[in-house]
Design a protein around this motif. Structure first.
Motif, mmCIF file in Angstrom:
data_model
loop_
_atom_site.group_PDB
_atom_site.id
_atom_site.type_symbol
_atom_site.label_atom_id
_atom_site.label_comp_id
_atom_site.label_asym_id
_atom_site.label_seq_id
_atom_site.Cartn_x
_atom_site.Cartn_y
_atom_site.Cartn_z
ATOM 1 N N GLN A 19 0.839 -1.211 0.000
ATOM 2 C CA GLN A 19 0.000 0.000 0.000
ATOM 3 C C GLN A 19 0.869 1.255 0.000
ATOM 4 O O GLN A 19 0.556 2.236 -0.688
ATOM 5 C CB GLN A 19 -0.918 0.011 1.225
ATOM 6 C CG GLN A 19 -2.055 -0.970 1.167
ATOM 7 C CD GLN A 19 -2.851 -0.963 2.473
ATOM 8 O OE1 GLN A 19 -2.291 -1.028 3.565
ATOM 9 N NE2 GLN A 19 -4.159 -0.868 2.341
ATOM 10 N N THR A 20 1.945 1.215 0.762
ATOM 11 C CA THR A 20 2.851 2.359 0.829
ATOM 12 C C THR A 20 3.530 2.582 -0.517
ATOM 13 O O THR A 20 3.638 3.721 -0.987
ATOM 14 C CB THR A 20 3.903 2.153 1.938
ATOM 15 O OG1 THR A 20 3.231 1.940 3.179
ATOM 16 C CG2 THR A 20 4.831 3.343 2.050
ATOM 17 N N ALA A 23 0.981 4.132 -2.834
ATOM 18 C CA ALA A 23 0.764 5.543 -2.500
ATOM 19 C C ALA A 23 1.937 6.393 -2.986
ATOM 20 O O ALA A 23 1.738 7.472 -3.561
ATOM 21 C CB ALA A 23 0.562 5.706 -0.992
ATOM 22 N N ASP A 99 -6.426 15.781 -5.155
ATOM 23 C CA ASP A 99 -7.641 15.057 -4.767
ATOM 24 C C ASP A 99 -7.641 13.642 -5.334
ATOM 25 O O ASP A 99 -8.176 12.721 -4.710
ATOM 26 C CB ASP A 99 -8.890 15.806 -5.228
ATOM 27 C CG ASP A 99 -9.157 17.064 -4.432
ATOM 28 O OD1 ASP A 99 -8.499 17.271 -3.385
ATOM 29 O OD2 ASP A 99 -10.022 17.863 -4.866
ATOM 30 N N ALA A 102 -5.395 11.532 -2.971
ATOM 31 C CA ALA A 102 -5.820 11.445 -1.574
ATOM 32 C C ALA A 102 -6.353 10.075 -1.166
ATOM 33 O O ALA A 102 -6.008 9.592 -0.079
ATOM 34 C CB ALA A 102 -6.846 12.536 -1.266
ATOM 35 N N PRO A 103 -7.148 9.388 -1.986
ATOM 36 C CA PRO A 103 -7.643 8.077 -1.553
ATOM 37 C C PRO A 103 -6.519 7.051 -1.317
ATOM 38 O O PRO A 103 -6.640 6.207 -0.441
ATOM 39 C CB PRO A 103 -8.535 7.632 -2.707
ATOM 40 C CG PRO A 103 -8.943 8.883 -3.402
ATOM 41 C CD PRO A 103 -7.778 9.817 -3.247
ATOM 42 N N TYR A 104 -5.442 7.156 -2.085
ATOM 43 C CA TYR A 104 -4.334 6.200 -1.921
ATOM 44 C C TYR A 104 -3.556 6.484 -0.640
ATOM 45 O O TYR A 104 -3.152 5.566 0.061
ATOM 46 C CB TYR A 104 -3.396 6.247 -3.129
ATOM 47 C CG TYR A 104 -4.089 5.852 -4.395
ATOM 48 C CD1 TYR A 104 -4.303 4.504 -4.697
ATOM 49 C CD2 TYR A 104 -4.577 6.805 -5.279
ATOM 50 C CE1 TYR A 104 -4.964 4.130 -5.845
ATOM 51 C CE2 TYR A 104 -5.242 6.440 -6.434
ATOM 52 C CZ TYR A 104 -5.431 5.103 -6.713
ATOM 53 O OH TYR A 104 -6.103 4.734 -7.852
ATOM 54 N N VAL A 105 -3.359 7.747 -0.346
ATOM 55 C CA VAL A 105 -2.632 8.121 0.867
ATOM 56 C C VAL A 105 -3.521 7.906 2.093
ATOM 57 O O VAL A 105 -3.069 7.401 3.117
ATOM 58 C CB VAL A 105 -2.146 9.583 0.779
ATOM 59 C CG1 VAL A 105 -1.483 10.022 2.070
ATOM 60 C CG2 VAL A 105 -1.200 9.750 -0.402
ATOM 61 N N GLY A 106 -4.798 8.250 1.980
ATOM 62 C CA GLY A 106 -5.722 8.093 3.095
ATOM 63 C C GLY A 106 -6.010 6.645 3.439
ATOM 64 O O GLY A 106 -6.437 6.343 4.551
ATOM 65 N N ALA A 107 -5.759 5.736 2.488
ATOM 66 C CA ALA A 107 -6.030 4.318 2.722
ATOM 67 C C ALA A 107 -4.922 3.637 3.523
ATOM 68 O O ALA A 107 -5.081 2.486 3.933
ATOM 69 C CB ALA A 107 -6.212 3.595 1.390
ATOM 70 N N GLU A 110 -2.984 3.336 10.061
ATOM 71 C CA GLU A 110 -2.278 4.120 11.063
ATOM 72 C C GLU A 110 -0.946 3.439 11.361
ATOM 73 O O GLU A 110 -0.864 2.206 11.385
ATOM 74 C CB GLU A 110 -3.105 4.196 12.352
ATOM 75 C CG GLU A 110 -4.336 5.058 12.237
ATOM 76 C CD GLU A 110 -3.997 6.529 12.090
ATOM 77 O OE1 GLU A 110 -3.064 7.007 12.765
ATOM 78 O OE2 GLU A 110 -4.665 7.186 11.283
#
Length: 133
Positions: A19-20, A23, A99, A102-107, A110
């Motif tokens: 995922q990282t 992103a 924008d 954002a979905p890739y970074v927000g996913a 934590e």
């Protein structure tokens, strides 16, 4: 916070790493696209045309010679309008790109903190006391 089961740590870390990477790939692409933005603005019925970069810095001001028929104060106001329009255009384009990322970074999950390690150590201690290790 909910953590993966200890036997799933490796899989969880592999997923977070992928995922990282995704992103970061999207962020690099966005940075490249933002670097190519040219915002445009016009004023005085198209006699004044302005181009700015993604940050709003001027790249070009084109004045049609007919603009000199206008009063100097009018030319100044119209140039300002064209600059503002170009800056607004470049800001809008940059926002669209951000924008889209954002979905890739927000996913991204934590980050794990010291409580994760503490939880794992406590679980290992319980397993040792119960004869699980």
């Amino acid at each position: 916070m909910s953590w993966p089961a200890p036997d799933q740590d490796s899989l969880y870390f592999d997923q977070v790493l992928q995922q990282t990477r995704d992103a970061m790939r999207h962020l690099r692409t966005a940075k490249h696209l933002i670097g190519q933005i040219e915002g445009t603005g016009e004023a005085a019925d198209g006699l004044i045309q302005v181009t700015t970069d993604a940050g709003g810095a001027l790249r070009r001001i084109d004045l049609n010679p007919r603009v000199l028929r206008l009063a100097p104060a009018v030319i100044g106001r119209e140039v300002t309008k064209a600059i503002q329009a170009a800056q607004d255009d470049s800001a809008r384009r940059a926002k669209e790109i951000v924008d889209g990322v954002a979905p890739y970074v927000g996913a991204l999950p934590e980050p794990l903190d010291e409580t994760f390690v503490q939880h794992r150590v406590e679980a290992a201690m319980r397993d040792m006391h119960s004869g699980g290790l």
